[in-house]
Write an enzyme that holds these catalytic residues in place. Sequence first.
Site, short mmCIF file in Angstrom:
data_model
loop_
_atom_site.label_atom_id
_atom_site.label_comp_id
_atom_site.label_asym_id
_atom_site.label_seq_id
_atom_site.Cartn_x
_atom_site.Cartn_y
_atom_site.Cartn_z
N SER A 184 50.56 125.12 -39.65
CA SER A 184 50.31 125.49 -38.05
C SER A 184 49.02 125.39 -38.03
CB SER A 184 51.27 125.64 -36.90
OG SER A 184 50.51 125.22 -35.72
N LYS B 81 49.27 121.13 -35.08
CA LYS B 81 48.79 122.83 -34.38
C LYS B 81 50.00 122.94 -33.11
CE LYS B 81 45.99 124.55 -33.19
NZ LYS B 81 45.05 125.93 -33.95
N LEU C 43 43.37 128.09 -30.18
CA LEU C 43 44.42 127.05 -29.39
C LEU C 43 43.45 126.12 -28.86
CD1 LEU C 43 47.62 128.96 -27.97
CD2 LEU C 43 47.23 128.35 -30.09
N CYS D 122 50.98 134.22 -29.37
CA CYS D 122 49.78 133.82 -27.96
C CYS D 122 49.94 135.04 -26.93
CB CYS D 122 50.68 132.76 -27.70
SG CYS D 122 50.00 130.53 -28.23
N ASN E 252 51.70 134.92 -39.36
CA ASN E 252 50.63 134.56 -39.13
C ASN E 252 49.34 135.46 -39.17
OD1 ASN E 252 49.43 132.76 -37.17
ND2 ASN E 252 50.56 132.91 -36.13
N GLY F 86 51.28 133.04 -45.78
CA GLY F 86 50.42 133.61 -46.19
C GLY F 86 49.56 133.99 -48.17
#
Lengths: 306, 287
Positions: A24, A48, A76, A133, A195, A247
């Site tokens: 994403s 996304k 974002l 987030c 992430n 990753g």
Amino acid sequence: MNGLCELSSYIGPMRLKNPVMPASGTFGYGEEYEDYVDLNRLGAVIVKTITLKPRIGSHPHRSTEVPSGLLANIGLQNVGIEGFIDEKLPYFDDIDTSLIVSIGGESIEEYVNLGKILNGHTRVDALELNISCPNVESGGIHFGVDPKVTRNLVTCVRDITEKALIVKLTPMVTDIRIFAEICQQCGADAVSLINGLPGMAIDVKARRSKLGRNTAGALVGPAIKPFALYLVRQVCETVDIPVFGIGGISSTEDAMEFLIAGASAVEIGTWNFINPKITMEIIDGIEAYLLENNLHSISEVIGTLS
Amino acid sequence: MMEYQVIENINISLSYHKLSLEIPPTAKLPLPGQFYTVRCGETKDPLLRRPFSMHRLIKRGEAVHLEILYRVVGKGTEWLSRCKVGEKLNAIGPLGNGFIFQEDVANVILVARGIGIAPLYGVAEAVLMRNQGARIFILMGARTKERVFYEEECRKIGRAFFYTDDGSKGFQGNGPQLLMHLMERKKLPQRFCMYACGPSHMLRDLADISEKFDLPGQVALEEHMGCGLGACLSCACPLRASYIRRDKHWEKPSLQWSEDRRQVYSLICKDGPVYDIQEVNWNEWVV
Ligand SMILES: Cc1cc2nc3c(=O)[nH]c(=O)nc-3n(C[C@H](O)[C@H](O)[C@H](O)COP(=O)(O)OP(=O)(O)OC[C@H]3O[C@@H](n4cnc5c(N)ncnc54)[C@H](O)[C@@H]3O)c2cc1C
Ligand SMILES: Cc1cc2nc3c(=O)[nH]c(=O)nc-3n(C[C@H](O)[C@H](O)[C@H](O)COP(=O)(O)O)c2cc1C
Ligand code: FES
């Protein structure tokens, strides 16, 4: 795929043609790559992260290169759920592969609302919860670093959706296995990790952040691969649900490392920028690996670390 | 994404280099202002592709050569400067949108600082192709005399004026100051269109002049890029909502508005790198 090897698998109700997907935020809404990638060949497309309202994102100077990595602070930026459904989703009518929509929010309610809205769109096969987030209710602390909040969030979204549910874990926790277990207990169909890691870079001449007014960004790219692989291995040893490894993947060999460590599939991020065809090359590469080793199915490789 | 053979790679002066690549017959030809992203090396450091503007297109018999003018500033350009004739480079392009030209373009002023001349040279050539009688003025400069390069080439395409910060060559001052100086002394035509590339504060000062004297202008912007394809959202640039050009040739597929529609970002790799000088929100853009 020429059909010689079995590369497909099921993640809850969603079929993955093969274990290779773009991560994403590195693949836009898919169409940006149509000149380079036959999207039909991908295991799935992950778009996304979408929020309820459109977001303009961070100040300029959003990315800077660091040794073998990239620091990015995009904030974002996205078209919002309405913009996504009206302008981006129709593109997938002609694409024959699974579609995973990454969703993000400032409150659990926002994630739930997004999930409910997407329930009305059968073209969407799965949700990937971006839990890196900031949670407004806890003063901006990320959802994914508090086990209670993570449990609550995953439970609430699971309650309202029958689509495949993937939770994307943040590496910024003391023990990532706890979070993976929570996701499994709450009914997630898979977890994906990792992430980006927070990072900084300073221009010493100007004594300013290399990201302009953004002090920090997410560190991604080859630099994070050994760490990502280690966490993926830890999680694979802990949970039974499928794990997507993310990753620093830049080659078939990198992808194979994650699969051997136990990941059922991989997501490719930064390397799409360097080689926009990398996803297809890795699909071909995995198949070639299986043939060379006289294997018939990808399942004969997954988790075979000795 | 294609392999381009290196035809020439020479040092012109100080850190400035010129690279010439053979464009494969099947590849699209670039317009002035468009750019390529070049993979600099085969390792993971340097990592990302480096963006470079088309400088010139040269036809040699059947072959078409793409010239890139570049300055060595870091790892990627350092690697590029060591590339040998005959080697292949992996490049994606042409990307972005080129400069726009009015059919009856007559008076053009190019304002460059240092390597900023790279995308502007092609502007002069394109204008002369449309109108052989067009008048081209070039304002070119740098910090000091030693750093002013491409003097001969600038003189070849038009009337060249030079400036340096320390006055060691030509006018003492910067590009916008030289422009004002020439306008005040009536050395320039009454009406002209300016095309500019260089540091963002120079472009902002030119935007002020453009606004004050109602002179049209276009700029080529630079920003760190991740993908060059409109996917990573790295290259966002703030625009002025009420100045966004939507007429022919100025499509902007990647605008992102804030919820209250007062702020808007554009992606330089997709909507740019060329913008109308009045579109850019310079106050936000220049740090
Ligand atoms: C559309 C566009 C066209 C360009 N055209 C030219 C040209 O014709 N000739 C030329 O010499 N330069 C041009 N540049 C700038 C050129 O891309 C950078 O000088 C180059 O990327 C520096 O790489 P490096 O590894 O040598 O430097 P480093 O400083 O080591 O680079 C580190 C990182 O920062 C990025 N970066 C550094 N400076 C810039 C910059 N000014 N703009 C964008 N990214 C930057 C690099 O790409 C890399 O990712 C252009 C930039 C853009 C965006
Ligand atoms: C420019 C950029 C934007 C990203 N945006 C998102 C996003 O919107 N949502 C998300 O879950 N991850 C996002 N990521 C993180 C990636 O999906 C991925 O987890 C991370 O880049 C690590 O993979 P890589 O090393 O292969 O790049 C982004 C990464 C980059 C480089
Ligand atoms: S560089 Fe990725 S969107 Fe412009």
